[in-house]
Scaffold this active site. Structure first.
Site, short mmCIF file in Angstrom:
data_model
loop_
_atom_site.label_atom_id
_atom_site.label_comp_id
_atom_site.label_asym_id
_atom_site.label_seq_id
_atom_site.Cartn_x
_atom_site.Cartn_y
_atom_site.Cartn_z
N LYS A 156 0.85 -1.18 0.00
CA LYS A 156 0.00 0.00 0.00
C LYS A 156 0.89 1.24 0.00
O LYS A 156 1.52 1.58 1.00
CB LYS A 156 -0.93 0.05 1.22
CG LYS A 156 -2.01 1.11 1.02
CD LYS A 156 -2.53 1.73 2.28
CE LYS A 156 -1.70 2.81 2.86
NZ LYS A 156 -1.54 4.03 2.03
N GLU A 231 9.93 0.98 10.52
CA GLU A 231 10.97 1.97 10.19
C GLU A 231 10.33 3.33 10.38
O GLU A 231 9.48 3.75 9.59
CB GLU A 231 11.44 1.81 8.74
CG GLU A 231 12.10 0.48 8.43
CD GLU A 231 13.51 0.35 8.98
OE1 GLU A 231 13.96 1.25 9.70
OE2 GLU A 231 14.13 -0.68 8.69
N CYS A 265 14.22 10.28 6.64
CA CYS A 265 14.25 9.84 8.04
C CYS A 265 15.65 9.88 8.61
O CYS A 265 15.83 9.94 9.82
CB CYS A 265 13.66 8.44 8.15
SG CYS A 265 14.37 7.31 6.95
N GLU A 357 10.90 15.83 14.86
CA GLU A 357 11.20 15.61 13.44
C GLU A 357 10.40 16.61 12.61
O GLU A 357 9.18 16.51 12.52
CB GLU A 357 10.85 14.18 13.05
CG GLU A 357 11.27 13.87 11.64
CD GLU A 357 10.91 12.44 11.23
OE1 GLU A 357 9.78 12.02 11.48
OE2 GLU A 357 11.78 11.76 10.65
P1 NAD Z 1 2.61 8.34 7.92
O1 NAD Z 1 2.88 7.56 9.16
O2 NAD Z 1 1.61 9.40 7.96
O3 NAD Z 1 2.17 7.37 6.73
C1 NAD Z 1 2.96 6.29 6.30
C2 NAD Z 1 2.07 5.26 5.63
O4 NAD Z 1 1.18 4.75 6.61
C3 NAD Z 1 1.19 5.81 4.51
O5 NAD Z 1 1.10 4.83 3.49
C4 NAD Z 1 -0.16 5.98 5.20
O6 NAD Z 1 -1.23 5.89 4.29
C5 NAD Z 1 -0.15 4.80 6.14
N1 NAD Z 1 -1.05 4.94 7.30
C6 NAD Z 1 -1.43 6.09 7.93
N2 NAD Z 1 -2.28 5.79 8.93
C7 NAD Z 1 -2.43 4.46 8.95
C8 NAD Z 1 -3.20 3.55 9.75
N3 NAD Z 1 -3.96 3.98 10.75
N4 NAD Z 1 -3.12 2.24 9.50
C9 NAD Z 1 -2.33 1.77 8.50
N5 NAD Z 1 -1.60 2.57 7.69
C10 NAD Z 1 -1.64 3.90 7.91
O7 NAD Z 1 4.05 8.87 7.48
P2 NAD Z 1 4.42 9.81 6.26
O8 NAD Z 1 4.08 11.19 6.67
O9 NAD Z 1 3.86 9.26 5.00
O10 NAD Z 1 6.00 9.59 6.19
C11 NAD Z 1 6.88 10.35 6.89
C12 NAD Z 1 7.42 9.59 8.08
O11 NAD Z 1 8.06 8.38 7.66
C13 NAD Z 1 8.50 10.34 8.82
O12 NAD Z 1 8.26 10.29 10.19
C14 NAD Z 1 9.78 9.60 8.46
O13 NAD Z 1 10.80 9.75 9.36
C15 NAD Z 1 9.30 8.23 8.34
N6 NAD Z 1 10.24 7.43 7.53
C16 NAD Z 1 11.03 6.49 8.15
C17 NAD Z 1 11.94 5.75 7.41
C18 NAD Z 1 12.81 4.72 8.05
O14 NAD Z 1 13.32 3.87 7.33
N7 NAD Z 1 12.99 4.71 9.36
C19 NAD Z 1 12.05 5.97 6.06
C20 NAD Z 1 11.24 6.93 5.46
C21 NAD Z 1 10.34 7.64 6.23
#
Ligand code: NAD
Length: 455
Positions: A156, A231, A265, A357
């Site tokens: 997804k 992650e 990240c 962040e």
């Molecule tokens: P987010 O948590 O808002 O969304 C990430 C994904 O989760 C999206 O596909 C979203 O649709 C889905 N999602 C949201 N709510 C959900 C739920 N209740 N149930 C299931 N899925 C759900 O994050 P974002 O804003 O898209 O991404 C940014 C974040 O990702 C930052 O905090 C960044 O640090 C982190 N990130 C971490 C890594 C790593 O490897 N550690 C890499 C890239 C990004």
């Protein structure tokens, strides 16, 4: 019933790119049924055949790398150079994982009265929930090893960036992967993402995204003891000692937090500088930040593009009032979600943009006194994903590397990610590891079998 549409915008221009139907829980359910059927055949196939198909998938990605890169520029605003690296990273991950299929060995353990062996079995159907900041690589980091280990994958993608993922699913089919083995279901997090997390037919969730959502997903997975890799976020330090090559450290610092407009990240957004070198470092840093080329991501000379969305732009702005002192670079005016490279100075250690962040092109510079103080400040965060240490003293580099609680450190460099080395976070930055030599085993169960020779 009409489906909700996900609107894809070009972040550099705000132009409408596509509307993509969002998957419903019924779509997820049907996808899990298809995936489970495909997985049974896939797991039973000869390892060499699975490896060959994954290499064909890699070749298909390679053959369409420029197209995938351009799509990433359009939907995510990534610079062309980055987007090309991202498409190549997917290809590399597939090739690397294909090389693991025939090497997914169990063990033979000495026992009395028989033979004891371990078998690494696939989990079944794996759900991958990806963020928008690196749509292609992050999808591939989980998908490639999961497929190689004999699983089916349902991916997804994030709401704002479904297009490259959809194209990858088409290329997988063109390469000959069985129907249903790798499916992409664009949708919203609370609906399609949540349906994957709750579905009893999904054996594992690999989630990359915010710590807030990651925590909630882990709690839901706990109800079924569902396997989970997380992650999550980061607030990584860049520790510069006075004995470092200050010119090199200052030259490298800007792109360590401006790459991908800071939506990374691993971004080194806390620049910690030994007090005796603080003024000199800032003198060197200012021109390096001001010279960063911000603009059209499709232009090969561009180093930094826009933020992903208006919501993200508003979030970044909320952390950076105009009154704060520091260094500011340039950004285009007009349409698009632009924010200039920004370095903030003179802030207390616990200021919100020093500990939270921001996920934008914003770093803070904080002074420290000595090695112990550097370690204290580097660890003054709930996260623990990445970090860098700049020093010419090898003993210090090792001592500080051991003392900083983070999963991915680099000395005199900002590199974090290689597909053949492990990647993941301490503390609130995540759980489990991706990539590296053990990438495939994260998608297996270990079964121990004792065969008696006494009967
Ligand atoms: P987010 O948590 O808002 O969304 C990430 C994904 O989760 C999206 O596909 C979203 O649709 C889905 N999602 C949201 N709510 C959900 C739920 N209740 N149930 C299931 N899925 C759900 O994050 P974002 O804003 O898209 O991404 C940014 C974040 O990702 C930052 O905090 C960044 O640090 C982190 N990130 C971490 C890594 C790593 O490897 N550690 C890499 C890239 C990004």
């Amino acid at each position: 019933m009409r489906k909700e549409l996900l609107q894809v915008l070009n972040p550099a221009t705000e132009e409408h790119v596509a509307d993509v139907p969002a998957a419903t829980p019924a779509d997820v359910d049907a996808a899990v049924t298809r995936a489970a059927a495909a997985q049974r055949g896939w797991a039973a196939a000869a390892p060499a055949d699975r490896a060959r198909l994954l290499r064909r998938f890699a070749a298909a990605v390679d053959g369409h790398a420029e197209e995938l890169a351009r799509l990433e520029v359009t939907e995510a605003g990534h610079t062309l150079g980055n987007a090309r690296w991202e498409a190549d990273n997917v290809r590399d991950l597939l090739e690397f994982s294909a090389g693991g299929v025939e090497r997914l060995n169990g063990r033979q353990i000495p026992v009395a009265g028989g033979l004891d062996v371990t078998i690494l079995e696939p989990l079944g159907v794996v759900g991958v929930i990806a963020p928008w900041n690196f749509p292609m690589p992050i999808a591939a980091w989980a998908t490639a090893p999961a497929l190689a280990a004999g699983n089916a994958v349902i991916l997804k993608p994030a709401e704002t960036t479904p297009l490259t993922a959809l194209r990858l699913a088409e290329l997988a089919l063109e390469a000959g992967l069985p129907e249903g083995l790798f499916q992409v279901l664009p949708g919203t997090g609370p609906v399609a993402g949540n349906a994957l997390v709750e579905h009893p037919g999904v054996a594992k969730i690999v989630f990359t995204g915010s710590t807030r959502v990651g925590r909630a997903i882990m709690a839901k997975c706990a109800e079924r003891v569902k396997r989970v890799t997380l992650e999550l976020g980061g607030k990584s330090p860049n520790v510069v000692f006075a004995d470092a090559d200050l010119e090199a450290a200052a030259a490298a610092a800007p792109m360590s937090f401006l790459d991908n407009s800071g939506q990374d990240c691993c971004a080194r957004t806390r620049i910690l500088v030994q007090r005796s070198a603080y003024d000199r470092f800032l003198e060197l840093l200012a021109p390096a930040v001001e010279e960063i080329v911000v603009g059209d991501p499709a232009d090969e000379r561009t180093q930094m593009g826009p933020l992903i969305s208006r919501a993200q732009l508003d979030r970044v702005r909320s952390y950076v009032p105009d009154t704060l002192e520091g260094i500011r670079g340039k950004a285009p005016e007009g349409p698009g979600f632009w924010f200039p490279p920004t370095v903030l100075t003179g802030l207390p250690e616990d200021a919100p943009c020093a500990v939270e962040e921001v996920f934008g092109p914003v770093a803070v510079v904080l002074p420290f006194e000595d090695e112990a103080d550097a370690v204290r400040l580097a660890n003054a965060t709930e996260y623990g994903l990445s970090g860098s240490i700049w020093t010419r003293d090898l003993g210090r580099a090792l001592r500080v590397s051991r003392a900083v609680r983070a999963g991915n450190l680099s000395v005199n460099s900002h590199s974090s990610v290689r597909y053949w080395t492990p990647f993941g976070g301490y503390q609130q930055s995540g759980l489990g590891r991706e990539l590296g030599p053990d990438a495939l085993t994260a998608f297996t169960e270990t079964k121990n079998v004792f065969l008696s020779t006494e009967a």
